[in-house]
Scaffold this active site. Structure first.
Site, PDB file in Angstrom:
ATOM      1  CB  ALA A   1      15.667 -51.047 -77.758  1.00  0.00           C
ATOM      2  N   GLY A   2      13.376 -48.691 -76.067  1.00  0.00           N
ATOM      3  CA  GLY A   2      12.974 -48.270 -74.725  1.00  0.00           C
ATOM      4  C   GLY A   2      11.813 -49.155 -74.278  1.00  0.00           C
TER       5      GLY A   2
ATOM      6  CB  ALA B   1       7.192 -47.801 -76.433  1.00  0.00           C
ATOM      7  N   GLY B   2       9.287 -49.952 -77.258  1.00  0.00           N
ATOM      8  CA  GLY B   2       9.807 -50.866 -78.277  1.00  0.00           C
ATOM      9  C   GLY B   2       9.982 -52.273 -77.728  1.00  0.00           C
TER      10      GLY B   2
ATOM     11  CG  PHE C   1       4.049 -38.325 -59.252  1.00  0.00           C
ATOM     12  CD1 PHE C   1       4.741 -39.166 -58.402  1.00  0.00           C
ATOM     13  CD2 PHE C   1       4.711 -37.836 -60.379  1.00  0.00           C
ATOM     14  CE1 PHE C   1       6.054 -39.524 -58.664  1.00  0.00           C
ATOM     15  CE2 PHE C   1       6.015 -38.185 -60.651  1.00  0.00           C
ATOM     16  CZ  PHE C   1       6.698 -39.037 -59.789  1.00  0.00           C
TER      17      PHE C   1
ATOM     18  CD  GLN D   1       5.167 -32.456 -68.306  1.00  0.00           C
ATOM     19  OE1 GLN D   1       5.760 -33.522 -68.208  1.00  0.00           O
ATOM     20  NE2 GLN D   1       3.908 -32.303 -67.948  1.00  0.00           N
TER      21      GLN D   1
ATOM     22  CG  HIS E   1       9.912 -31.903 -64.455  1.00  0.00           C
ATOM     23  ND1 HIS E   1      10.227 -31.516 -63.184  1.00  0.00           N
ATOM     24  CD2 HIS E   1       9.424 -33.163 -64.360  1.00  0.00           C
ATOM     25  CE1 HIS E   1       9.934 -32.511 -62.350  1.00  0.00           C
ATOM     26  NE2 HIS E   1       9.441 -33.523 -63.038  1.00  0.00           N
TER      27      HIS E   1
ATOM     28  CG  LEU F   1      13.595 -34.805 -63.769  1.00  0.00           C
ATOM     29  CD1 LEU F   1      12.917 -33.610 -64.405  1.00  0.00           C
ATOM     30  CD2 LEU F   1      12.831 -36.065 -64.040  1.00  0.00           C
TER      31      LEU F   1
ATOM     32  CD  GLU G   1       5.050 -34.215 -60.455  1.00  0.00           C
ATOM     33  OE1 GLU G   1       5.328 -33.775 -61.585  1.00  0.00           O
ATOM     34  OE2 GLU G   1       3.923 -34.636 -60.152  1.00  0.00           O
TER      35      GLU G   1
ATOM     36  NE  ARG H   1       5.855 -33.715 -64.007  1.00  0.00           N
ATOM     37  CZ  ARG H   1       6.336 -34.860 -64.438  1.00  0.00           C
ATOM     38  NH1 ARG H   1       6.492 -35.076 -65.746  1.00  0.00           N
ATOM     39  NH2 ARG H   1       6.664 -35.800 -63.596  1.00  0.00           N
TER      40      ARG H   1
ATOM     41  CG  HIS I   1      10.434 -33.750 -68.198  1.00  0.00           C
ATOM     42  ND1 HIS I   1      11.538 -34.496 -67.881  1.00  0.00           N
ATOM     43  CD2 HIS I   1       9.366 -34.462 -67.745  1.00  0.00           C
ATOM     44  CE1 HIS I   1      11.163 -35.600 -67.266  1.00  0.00           C
ATOM     45  NE2 HIS I   1       9.861 -35.617 -67.192  1.00  0.00           N
TER      46      HIS I   1
ATOM     47  CD  GLU J   1       8.843 -38.250 -74.212  1.00  0.00           C
ATOM     48  OE1 GLU J   1       9.356 -39.031 -73.382  1.00  0.00           O
ATOM     49  OE2 GLU J   1       9.140 -37.046 -74.287  1.00  0.00           O
TER      50      GLU J   1
ATOM     51  NE  ARG K   1       4.922 -37.166 -69.243  1.00  0.00           N
ATOM     52  CZ  ARG K   1       5.677 -37.565 -68.207  1.00  0.00           C
ATOM     53  NH1 ARG K   1       5.188 -38.402 -67.319  1.00  0.00           N
ATOM     54  NH2 ARG K   1       6.903 -37.114 -68.074  1.00  0.00           N
TER      55      ARG K   1
ATOM     56  CB  SER L   1       5.345 -40.624 -69.546  1.00  0.00           C
ATOM     57  OG  SER L   1       6.152 -40.967 -70.616  1.00  0.00           O
ATOM     58  CG  LEU L   2       8.000 -44.444 -66.554  1.00  0.00           C
ATOM     59  CD1 LEU L   2       8.501 -44.768 -65.151  1.00  0.00           C
ATOM     60  CD2 LEU L   2       9.064 -44.838 -67.586  1.00  0.00           C
TER      61      LEU L   2
HETATM   62  C1  FAD Z   1      14.968 -37.784 -66.631  1.00  0.00           C
HETATM   63  C2  FAD Z   1      13.604 -38.305 -66.937  1.00  0.00           C
HETATM   64  C3  FAD Z   1      12.817 -38.829 -65.920  1.00  0.00           C
HETATM   65  C4  FAD Z   1      11.550 -39.327 -66.197  1.00  0.00           C
HETATM   66  N1  FAD Z   1      10.797 -39.827 -65.164  1.00  0.00           N
HETATM   67  C5  FAD Z   1       9.569 -40.339 -65.430  1.00  0.00           C
HETATM   68  C6  FAD Z   1       8.790 -40.931 -64.390  1.00  0.00           C
HETATM   69  O1  FAD Z   1       9.205 -41.014 -63.239  1.00  0.00           O
HETATM   70  N2  FAD Z   1       7.572 -41.414 -64.707  1.00  0.00           N
HETATM   71  C7  FAD Z   1       7.061 -41.358 -65.974  1.00  0.00           C
HETATM   72  O2  FAD Z   1       5.956 -41.817 -66.195  1.00  0.00           O
HETATM   73  N3  FAD Z   1       7.804 -40.839 -66.982  1.00  0.00           N
HETATM   74  C8  FAD Z   1       9.032 -40.332 -66.738  1.00  0.00           C
HETATM   75  N4  FAD Z   1       9.768 -39.798 -67.775  1.00  0.00           N
HETATM   76  C9  FAD Z   1       9.275 -39.915 -69.151  1.00  0.00           C
HETATM   77  C10 FAD Z   1       9.483 -41.348 -69.651  1.00  0.00           C
HETATM   78  O3  FAD Z   1      10.665 -41.863 -69.132  1.00  0.00           O
HETATM   79  C11 FAD Z   1       9.541 -41.446 -71.168  1.00  0.00           C
HETATM   80  O4  FAD Z   1       8.474 -40.745 -71.747  1.00  0.00           O
HETATM   81  C12 FAD Z   1       9.455 -42.901 -71.645  1.00  0.00           C
HETATM   82  O5  FAD Z   1      10.356 -43.704 -70.923  1.00  0.00           O
HETATM   83  C13 FAD Z   1       9.717 -42.998 -73.132  1.00  0.00           C
HETATM   84  O6  FAD Z   1       9.844 -44.341 -73.499  1.00  0.00           O
HETATM   85  P1  FAD Z   1       9.973 -44.750 -75.032  1.00  0.00           P
HETATM   86  O7  FAD Z   1      10.038 -46.234 -75.070  1.00  0.00           O
HETATM   87  O8  FAD Z   1       8.911 -44.073 -75.791  1.00  0.00           O
HETATM   88  O9  FAD Z   1      11.363 -44.105 -75.511  1.00  0.00           O
HETATM   89  P2  FAD Z   1      12.888 -44.209 -74.999  1.00  0.00           P
HETATM   90  O10 FAD Z   1      13.027 -44.976 -73.751  1.00  0.00           O
HETATM   91  O11 FAD Z   1      13.421 -42.826 -75.024  1.00  0.00           O
HETATM   92  O12 FAD Z   1      13.587 -45.049 -76.161  1.00  0.00           O
HETATM   93  C14 FAD Z   1      13.823 -44.511 -77.445  1.00  0.00           C
HETATM   94  C15 FAD Z   1      14.553 -45.539 -78.265  1.00  0.00           C
HETATM   95  O13 FAD Z   1      14.588 -45.111 -79.610  1.00  0.00           O
HETATM   96  C16 FAD Z   1      15.860 -45.386 -80.164  1.00  0.00           C
HETATM   97  N5  FAD Z   1      16.068 -44.468 -81.292  1.00  0.00           N
HETATM   98  C17 FAD Z   1      15.747 -43.144 -81.378  1.00  0.00           C
HETATM   99  N6  FAD Z   1      16.084 -42.661 -82.591  1.00  0.00           N
HETATM  100  C18 FAD Z   1      16.614 -43.692 -83.292  1.00  0.00           C
HETATM  101  C19 FAD Z   1      17.149 -43.819 -84.615  1.00  0.00           C
HETATM  102  N7  FAD Z   1      17.216 -42.788 -85.467  1.00  0.00           N
HETATM  103  N8  FAD Z   1      17.616 -45.034 -85.004  1.00  0.00           N
HETATM  104  C20 FAD Z   1      17.586 -46.097 -84.147  1.00  0.00           C
HETATM  105  N9  FAD Z   1      17.088 -46.012 -82.899  1.00  0.00           N
HETATM  106  C21 FAD Z   1      16.605 -44.833 -82.485  1.00  0.00           C
HETATM  107  C22 FAD Z   1      16.816 -45.203 -79.009  1.00  0.00           C
HETATM  108  O14 FAD Z   1      18.010 -45.915 -79.242  1.00  0.00           O
HETATM  109  C23 FAD Z   1      16.003 -45.785 -77.849  1.00  0.00           C
HETATM  110  O15 FAD Z   1      16.211 -47.171 -77.759  1.00  0.00           O
HETATM  111  C24 FAD Z   1      11.043 -39.297 -67.511  1.00  0.00           C
HETATM  112  C25 FAD Z   1      11.836 -38.787 -68.535  1.00  0.00           C
HETATM  113  C26 FAD Z   1      13.084 -38.257 -68.248  1.00  0.00           C
HETATM  114  C27 FAD Z   1      13.880 -37.662 -69.371  1.00  0.00           C
END
Ligand code: FAD
Length: 571
Positions: free
Chosen positions: A15-16, A18-19, A117, A230, A232, A242, A245, A276, A343, A373, A384, A389-390
């Site tokens: 539920a990030g 993407a989800g 960036f 990657q 960082h 973190l 950047e 990076r 990172h 991700e 990257r 990535s966002l």
């Molecule tokens: C500190 C930090 C700063 C960043 N800053 C930037 C930025 O400024 N700009 C940029 O572009 N990118 C940035 N990134 C990268 C970017 O934030 C991530 O790549 C992106 O948000 C990932 O989103 P997602 O929806 O794929 O996963 P996430 O947001 O990580 O969500 C993963 C989800 O999966 C669920 N999940 C995982 N395993 C299970 C399981 N077994 N069962 C049930 N649920 C599960 C979790 O509960 C969560 O809801 C940063 C990353 C970090 C760590």
């Protein structure tokens, strides 16, 4: 055992950004969606993102330049069709999320502000102070909730229902009481995020343990380009937390112990704003050659004092707070100590441009999708660029949501699940709960993280990687003799961490094997014994498969090239 079966059109794991983006699109198109997440959605790692999200929005920028920067940044390994799709849809993606309520920082004329960036030709990262991810995640979560998406928070997904190339659900348990449940659906999407927790110093949330990847890989499906992790350039010294950047984007400068602005040697043109991989190697090189700072000489200085308090408080307030809290250093008054931190993971579950998971370089699965991700649609190739990535998670989350809706409307069928199909997960839980061996999760995890950082980190050699291969073999054996103290059914975090460690050990094997096989240096993968990029032999994607004994085999697939011919990368 009583295993209820819950039926939906689509089940999304994660539920990030993407989800949530996928779930909202699907629900809006009238599909019954369930989102399973081990965390509350707003605690997903997306919410920790600080610096920004890219789009060629301003008058003097254009989409083609964004594409070029991304492909060059990727060291030419990115698939150019996917890059083109993402970059051309970036401005629309920003407007979409803005119209749903995301409050971006503004320029004086009222337009969305953008900051520079690394590796970008123009200031291209839209931001909300240094809390960009949180702003985006709150917006998309609210909007998904508003249209009626069902979020099942604090459910741990441990297995997938997958047979003969078709996925038809997942097996999960409720963290509250350990109730196993099957979620049977016509389509399954993984959006489980990153997995840098396999490294000692990392910037990732505790939950980023790569569950999605290992779950899929255990069914014989491939993982792609896992050797590209990657590092960082700027994590806080010691912890790796973190420092975005954005700090360098706003003008931060790097100094070694001799007071030298050392990036002049490594990237005379772009300096601190080189990509990076380049800056991280430069920092590690300074440290290795004895010009590090701090008690163990394992850091360098990041100086922001010249920006002044007003600008720091306007643009980087969270970063200032983090450095004060975790280092006791106030960036308004003094340089802060930073070091490289694991990172982001460029590799992941291979998908085509619509988000269908691949079962080989040329074949697709049915009913199985991934985005964000954890997926590798390969917009980032070998490295990257910051703030892409966002964008990937938001854009591809939404896009794959629509692919799934289209596939459902074309007649994707439900294959019915049986309660016995929960058996693998139930056995896994049972074994861990009842095992009485001498090994402890925390110790094995620490050894994994220390040795991965040491032997499979910024610099790698055949020798260090083969050593790591043997260490992983041994850790996997010891993992079979693990014992946990908490045998209860209520919020058993001991159990969860043990299952997560199993996932980490599995995907770490893919990182190491991919790195051994790739005898060249490209992007984030740097082999000291093969310091050059080798397009003739390695301009291709790694696809790695794990058998039941944990052995990994490798084949390669084509890179989708396009208008940008591979060139030497200079910054
Ligand atoms: C500190 C930090 C700063 C960043 N800053 C930037 C930025 O400024 N700009 C940029 O572009 N990118 C940035 N990134 C990268 C970017 O934030 C991530 O790549 C992106 O948000 C990932 O989103 P997602 O929806 O794929 O996963 P996430 O947001 O990580 O969500 C993963 C989800 O999966 C669920 N999940 C995982 N395993 C299970 C399981 N077994 N069962 C049930 N649920 C599960 C979790 O509960 C969560 O809801 C940063 C990353 C970090 C760590």
């Amino acid at each position: 055992m009583d295993v209820p079966i819950v039926i939906a059109d689509v089940v999304i794991v994660g539920a990030g950004l993407a989800g949530c983006a996928a779930a909202r699109e699907l629900q809006k198109r009238g599909k019954r969606v369930i989102v399973l997440t081990k965390l509350h959605p707003l605690r997903s790692h997306s919410g920790a993102a600080q610096g920004g999200v890219n789009a060629a929005l301003s008058d003097d920028d254009d989409v083609e330049l964004h594409m070029f920067d991304t492909v060059k940044g990727s060291d030419y390994l990115a698939d150019q069709d996917a890059v083109e799709l993402m970059c051309s849809k970036a401005p629309e993606t920003i407007r979409w999320i803005e119209h749903m309520g995301a409050a971006f920082s503004r320029r004086e004329d009222g337009r969305i502000a953008q900051r520079p960036f690394g590796g970008q030709s123009k200031p291209r990262a839209c931001f909300a102070k240094d809390r960009t991810g949180l702003t985006l995640l709150q917006t998309i979560y609210e909007q998904a909730d508003r249209v009626g998406v069902q979020f099942w928070d604090e459910w741990y997904v441990a297995d997938i229902l997958y047979q003969d190339g078709k996925a038809y659900g997942v097996v999960a348990y409720n963290l509250r009481d350990l109730q196993p449940t099957i979620f049977n659906a016509k389509a399954v999407m993984f959006a489980t995020g990153g997995y840098a927790r396999a490294f000692k110093i990392n910037s990732n949330a505790h939950a980023n343990t790569g569950d999605g990847l290992s779950i899929v890989a255990r069914h014989g499906l491939p993982l792609e380009d896992m050797e590209f992790v990657q590092f960082h350039p700027s994590g806080l010294a010691g912890s790796g937390i973190l420092i975005s950047e954005a700090a360098r984007g706003e003008g931060g400068k790097l100094y070694n112990s001799e007071g030298e602005r050392f990036m002049e040697k490594y990237a005379p043109e772009k300096m601190e704003l080189a990509p990076r991989d380049v800056v991280a190697r430069a920092i590690m090189n300074e440290i290795r050659e004895g010009r590090g700072v701090g008690p163990d000489k394992m850091a360098v200085y990041l100086d922001l004092t010249h920006l002044g308090e007003e600008k720091i408080m306007e643009r980087l307030p969270e970063l200032r707070d983090l450095a004060i809290t975790f280092l006791g250093q106030d960036m308004v008054k003094e340089p802060i100590m930073i070091t490289v931190t694991a990172h982001y993971s460029m590799g992941g579950i291979p998908v085509d441009i619509g988000g269908h998971v691949k079962r080989s370089p040329t074949e697709l699965t049915e009913g199985l999708y991934a985005a964000g991700e954890c997926a590798c649609v390969s917009v980032h190739g070998a490295n990257r660029l910051g703030a892409n990535s966002l964008l990937e998670a938001l854009f591809f989350g939404r896009h794959v949501g629509n692919t799934i809706a289209d596939d459902l409307e074309r007649g994707l069928e439900l294959r019915e699940a049986e309660p016995e199909e929960a058996e693998t997960m139930v056995k896994e839980i049972d074994t861990i709960l009842h095992s009485n061996g001498p090994e402890r999760t925390a110790e094995l995890r620490q050894e994994l993280q220390d040795t991965m950082f040491e032997n499979c980190g910024v610099f790698r050699t055949e020798e260090s990687l083969k050593k790591q291969r043997e260490i992983l073999k041994e850790l996997r054996q010891r993992f079979k003799r693990i014992r946990i103290d908490d045998k209860s059914k209520t919020f058993n975090t001991d159990l969860q961490e043990a299952i997560e460690l199993g996932h980490m050990l599995d995907y770490a094997g893919f990182i190491v094997e991919g790195a051994i096989a790739r005898k060249e240096s490209r992007g984030a993968h740097y082999r000291e014994d093969y310091p050059q990029r080798d397009d003739e032999n390695f301009l291709k994607h790694t696809y790695a498969y794990m058998d039941r004994e944990g052995n990994i085999s490798i084949e390669y697939g084509d890179v989708v090239l396009g208008k940008f011919e591979p060139q030497e990368r200079k910054y």
